[in-house]
Design a protein around this motif. Structure first.
Motif, mmCIF file in Angstrom:
data_model
loop_
_atom_site.group_PDB
_atom_site.id
_atom_site.type_symbol
_atom_site.label_atom_id
_atom_site.label_comp_id
_atom_site.label_asym_id
_atom_site.label_seq_id
_atom_site.Cartn_x
_atom_site.Cartn_y
_atom_site.Cartn_z
ATOM 1 N N GLY A 170 0.804 -1.223 0.000
ATOM 2 C CA GLY A 170 0.000 0.000 0.000
ATOM 3 C C GLY A 170 0.830 1.262 0.000
ATOM 4 N N ALA A 171 2.110 1.152 0.321
ATOM 5 C CA ALA A 171 3.003 2.317 0.314
ATOM 6 C C ALA A 171 3.506 2.553 -1.107
ATOM 7 C CB ALA A 171 4.180 2.080 1.257
ATOM 8 N N SER A 172 3.329 3.756 -1.617
ATOM 9 C CA SER A 172 3.710 4.060 -2.984
ATOM 10 C C SER A 172 5.226 4.181 -3.120
ATOM 11 C CB SER A 172 3.053 5.368 -3.426
ATOM 12 O OG SER A 172 3.426 5.687 -4.748
ATOM 13 N N ASN A 173 5.760 3.632 -4.214
ATOM 14 C CA ASN A 173 7.181 3.774 -4.534
ATOM 15 C C ASN A 173 7.334 3.753 -6.052
ATOM 16 O OD1 ASN A 173 7.590 0.908 -5.418
ATOM 17 N ND2 ASN A 173 7.131 0.491 -3.261
ATOM 18 N N GLY A 174 8.555 3.952 -6.515
ATOM 19 C CA GLY A 174 8.777 4.023 -7.944
ATOM 20 C C GLY A 174 8.498 2.724 -8.668
ATOM 21 N N LEU A 175 8.552 1.607 -7.953
ATOM 22 C CA LEU A 175 8.316 0.308 -8.571
ATOM 23 C C LEU A 175 6.831 0.027 -8.771
ATOM 24 C CD1 LEU A 175 10.954 -1.783 -6.583
ATOM 25 C CD2 LEU A 175 11.088 -1.176 -8.995
ATOM 26 N N ASN A 176 6.030 0.316 -7.743
ATOM 27 C CA ASN A 176 4.613 -0.050 -7.833
ATOM 28 C C ASN A 176 3.717 1.048 -8.394
ATOM 29 O OD1 ASN A 176 4.077 1.759 -5.729
ATOM 30 N ND2 ASN A 176 4.180 0.163 -4.158
ATOM 31 N N SER A 177 4.308 2.164 -8.830
ATOM 32 C CA SER A 177 3.504 3.247 -9.398
ATOM 33 C C SER A 177 3.945 3.603 -10.820
ATOM 34 C CB SER A 177 3.596 4.493 -8.499
ATOM 35 O OG SER A 177 4.951 4.927 -8.385
ATOM 36 N N PHE A 178 4.675 2.708 -11.477
ATOM 37 C CA PHE A 178 5.195 2.982 -12.813
ATOM 38 C C PHE A 178 4.053 3.228 -13.798
ATOM 39 C CE2 PHE A 178 6.773 1.253 -16.942
ATOM 40 C CZ PHE A 178 7.715 2.242 -17.190
ATOM 41 N N LEU A 179 4.077 4.382 -14.451
ATOM 42 C CA LEU A 179 3.086 4.784 -15.451
ATOM 43 C C LEU A 179 1.655 4.785 -14.920
ATOM 44 C CD1 LEU A 179 4.374 2.969 -18.703
ATOM 45 C CD2 LEU A 179 4.703 5.361 -18.023
ATOM 46 N N GLY A 180 1.504 4.795 -13.600
ATOM 47 C CA GLY A 180 0.169 4.805 -13.016
ATOM 48 C C GLY A 180 -0.582 3.497 -13.169
ATOM 49 N N LEU A 181 0.128 2.408 -13.538
ATOM 50 C CA LEU A 181 -0.517 1.111 -13.715
ATOM 51 C C LEU A 181 -0.820 0.469 -12.358
ATOM 52 C CD1 LEU A 181 1.717 -0.251 -16.617
ATOM 53 C CD2 LEU A 181 -0.648 0.546 -16.795
ATOM 54 N N PRO A 182 -1.831 -0.417 -12.298
ATOM 55 C CA PRO A 182 -2.172 -1.071 -11.021
ATOM 56 C C PRO A 182 -0.980 -1.863 -10.482
ATOM 57 C CG PRO A 182 -3.900 -1.433 -12.649
ATOM 58 C CD PRO A 182 -2.752 -0.802 -13.379
ATOM 59 N N PRO A 183 -0.698 -1.771 -9.192
ATOM 60 C CA PRO A 183 0.434 -2.504 -8.606
ATOM 61 C C PRO A 183 0.390 -4.007 -8.861
ATOM 62 C CG PRO A 183 -0.366 -0.861 -7.065
ATOM 63 C CD PRO A 183 -1.339 -0.881 -8.194
ATOM 64 N N LYS A 184 -0.823 -4.603 -8.827
ATOM 65 C CA LYS A 184 -0.913 -6.048 -9.038
ATOM 66 C C LYS A 184 -0.503 -6.421 -10.467
ATOM 67 C CE LYS A 184 -4.253 -7.392 -5.484
ATOM 68 N NZ LYS A 184 -5.559 -8.042 -5.227
ATOM 69 N N LEU A 206 17.331 2.405 -7.019
ATOM 70 C CA LEU A 206 16.844 3.552 -7.787
ATOM 71 C C LEU A 206 15.326 3.560 -7.923
ATOM 72 C CD1 LEU A 206 19.478 3.423 -10.703
ATOM 73 C CD2 LEU A 206 19.451 5.003 -8.754
ATOM 74 N N GLU A 207 14.688 2.459 -7.493
ATOM 75 C CA GLU A 207 13.238 2.280 -7.662
ATOM 76 C C GLU A 207 12.852 2.466 -9.128
ATOM 77 O OE1 GLU A 207 10.902 4.561 -4.948
ATOM 78 O OE2 GLU A 207 11.747 3.593 -3.168
ATOM 79 N N SER A 208 13.643 1.857 -10.013
ATOM 80 C CA SER A 208 13.411 1.947 -11.458
ATOM 81 C C SER A 208 12.773 0.657 -11.946
ATOM 82 C CB SER A 208 14.734 2.185 -12.196
ATOM 83 O OG SER A 208 14.556 2.052 -13.594
ATOM 84 N N TYR A 209 11.487 0.713 -12.253
ATOM 85 C CA TYR A 209 10.772 -0.477 -12.721
ATOM 86 C C TYR A 209 11.304 -0.980 -14.067
ATOM 87 C CZ TYR A 209 6.921 -3.715 -13.551
ATOM 88 O OH TYR A 209 6.173 -4.849 -13.791
ATOM 89 N N PRO A 210 11.535 -0.111 -15.064
ATOM 90 C CA PRO A 210 12.071 -0.613 -16.340
ATOM 91 C C PRO A 210 13.416 -1.320 -16.181
ATOM 92 C CG PRO A 210 11.214 1.602 -16.614
ATOM 93 C CD PRO A 210 11.224 1.329 -15.145
ATOM 94 N N LEU A 211 14.327 -0.749 -15.357
ATOM 95 C CA LEU A 211 15.618 -1.398 -15.146
ATOM 96 C C LEU A 211 15.437 -2.726 -14.421
ATOM 97 C CD1 LEU A 211 18.689 -1.361 -15.321
ATOM 98 C CD2 LEU A 211 18.743 -0.036 -13.187
ATOM 99 N N PHE A 212 14.493 -2.787 -13.489
ATOM 100 C CA PHE A 212 14.227 -4.029 -12.768
ATOM 101 C C PHE A 212 13.758 -5.116 -13.739
ATOM 102 C CE2 PHE A 212 11.475 -6.959 -10.451
ATOM 103 C CZ PHE A 212 12.287 -7.317 -9.393
ATOM 104 N N ILE A 213 12.808 -4.781 -14.623
ATOM 105 C CA ILE A 213 12.297 -5.750 -15.591
ATOM 106 C C ILE A 213 13.409 -6.209 -16.527
ATOM 107 C CG2 ILE A 213 10.759 -6.018 -17.580
ATOM 108 C CD1 ILE A 213 9.347 -6.192 -14.904
ATOM 109 N N LEU A 214 14.214 -5.271 -17.010
ATOM 110 C CA LEU A 214 15.323 -5.608 -17.904
ATOM 111 C C LEU A 214 16.319 -6.534 -17.204
ATOM 112 C CD1 LEU A 214 16.806 -5.168 -20.607
ATOM 113 C CD2 LEU A 214 17.915 -3.178 -19.558
#
Length: 407
Positions: free
Chosen positions: A35-49, A103-111
């Motif tokens: 429930g706590a917002s961070n750069g990973l779970n708020s990427f592009l405003g998409l649902p965290p799940k 860095l809380e970078s979702y794209p880098l995490f996925i890559l």
């Protein structure tokens, strides 16, 4: 080269590769579901799940592609260089994963997770390495021990993450990276230098035209793929959905699931130590009875009461360990001339494909009842066992008239 060192290096490669794949499982849910917002779970405003689901899927997708390509590439360029490059590259993948978390970078995490999965798909190369250099009963035992290392990794990964994440969310990934660097050095020391194939084909040609699925032009390997796919669909249905069953029926939380999983992994690991011993019973017959045993355990979980289900989860490890000790050894003997890397890659790729397919099927059936997907898994595994018995009888015909039989 000392045979014991070769087997030890192979088992360490299998262990640390599987640890790397399983490492994020206890780490990711709090990042996406707290429930706590961070750069990973708020990427592009998409649902965290949705972001969480992609984060879980991307590593197995890399494993699927890696298992398809790396085995044939090792047939062309040699086991040693491919294992060294992929193991060190997977270590860098863990480093990138740690940086992505910082860095809380979702794209880098996925890559990073995709690349790590791609390079940790070198299990086919490890199996091929043992199949190349060992023969007979020792080959079967060594492949069984390697399977035990893979099983142990699925237990050790979450345990390592849970034990070290208290010092920082990136610590488990730094430890995994260090372990893989040391393993790369061990591979360099243990495996002798090889001469690459004299063929002038490029790596891109090998990737496009000599990948594991290229073997399906052979009738027997098409048959093997269908049977193996059915069995592994049953296995992945069990792996993916017994934790959900544990939540819905016994009402277990994370600690209870962890203890049951530890019991399952321990049983599989111990069984794998003995599963590779020689037997007078034909390999396909033993594999068929092992598949029937696995199907019975999955069916008991789907249809039985809570206590029967709990016992079935743990005991499933016995027939599954036997099956996975028998089939790779039989394939190495029968189809090795086609390239051990490609053959082992086909087996590994089939498991990854089954994992993805059953995850998609399982996104629908549990909406009605979780036991439906488990029952489907039991039916598929039982069908695979029935086909193996039929195949064994079919192959015994030529043996009776002077043919090669099962090999």
């Amino acid at each position: 080269m000392h045979i014991k060192l070769l087997i030890a290096a192979a088992c360490l490669l299998g262990l640390f590769s599987t640890i790397g794949a399983a490492l994020p499982y206890p780490i990711l849910p709090p990042l996406f579901a707290s429930g706590a917002s961070n750069g990973l779970n708020s990427f592009l405003g998409l649902p965290p799940k949705m972001l969480f689901g992609l984060a879980l899927t991307i590593n197995p997708l890399g494993l699927l592609i890696g298992n398809t390509l790396l085995g044939p590439l090792s047939d062309r360029y040699g086991r040693r260089p491919v294992l060294m490059v992929t193991t060190f590259g997977a270590a860098l993948g863990h480093v990138l994963t740690a940086l992505a978390l910082l860095l809380e970078s979702y794209p880098l995490f996925i890559l990073a997770r995709f690349g790590t999965g791609l390079l940790e798909g070198n299990g086919a190369v490890v199996r091929a390495m043992l199949a190349d250099r060992l023969e007979g009963e020792l080959r079967v035992r060594a492949l069984s021990w390697l399977n035990g290392a893979f099983y142990l990794g699925w237990l050790a990964g979450p345990l390592l993450a849970g034990a070290t994440v208290v010092w920082g969310i990136t610590v488990p990934f730094w430890i995994a990276a260090g372990a893989l660097v040391l393993t790369t050095a061990l591979v360099a020391a243990v495996l002798p230098r090889e001469t690459a194939s004299l063929a002038t084909t490029s790596w891109w040609y090998v990737a496009r035209h000599q990948h594991a699925f290229h073997l399906l032009r052979h009738a027997d390997l098409r048959k093997l793929f269908i049977v193996q796919f059915a069995y592994t669909c049953g296995v992945t249905a069990f792996y993916e959905f017994y934790p959900l069953w544990l939540v819905e029926f016994p009402g277990y939380g994370a600690p209870g699931i962890a203890w049951i999983t530890a019991g399952l992994c321990a049983v599989m690991t111990l069984t794998a130590v003995f599963a590779g011993r020689p037997s007078r019973i034909a390999p396909l017959q033993r594999a068929a009875w092992s598949a029937f045993g696995g199907a019975a355990a999955i069916a008991a979980l789907a249809l039985g009461n809570v206590w029967l289900g709990l016992v079935a989860i743990v005991l499933f490890g016995i027939p599954n360990a036997f099956y996975n000790a028998i089939v790779p050894g039989w394939c190495a003997e029968r189809f090795g001339a086609l390239g051990q890397g490609a053959v082992m890659g086909l087996l590994s790729t089939t498991f990854c494909l089954a994992n993805i397919v059953m995850a998609l099927v399982g996104s629908v059936l549990p909406l009605v009842d979780t036991r439906l997907v488990l029952m489907l898994g039991a039916v598929l595994s039982a069908w695979a066992a029935w086909r193996l018995l039929g195949w064994r009888v079919q192959m015994a015909g030529p043996a009776a008239t002077g043919g090669t039989g099962e090999g």
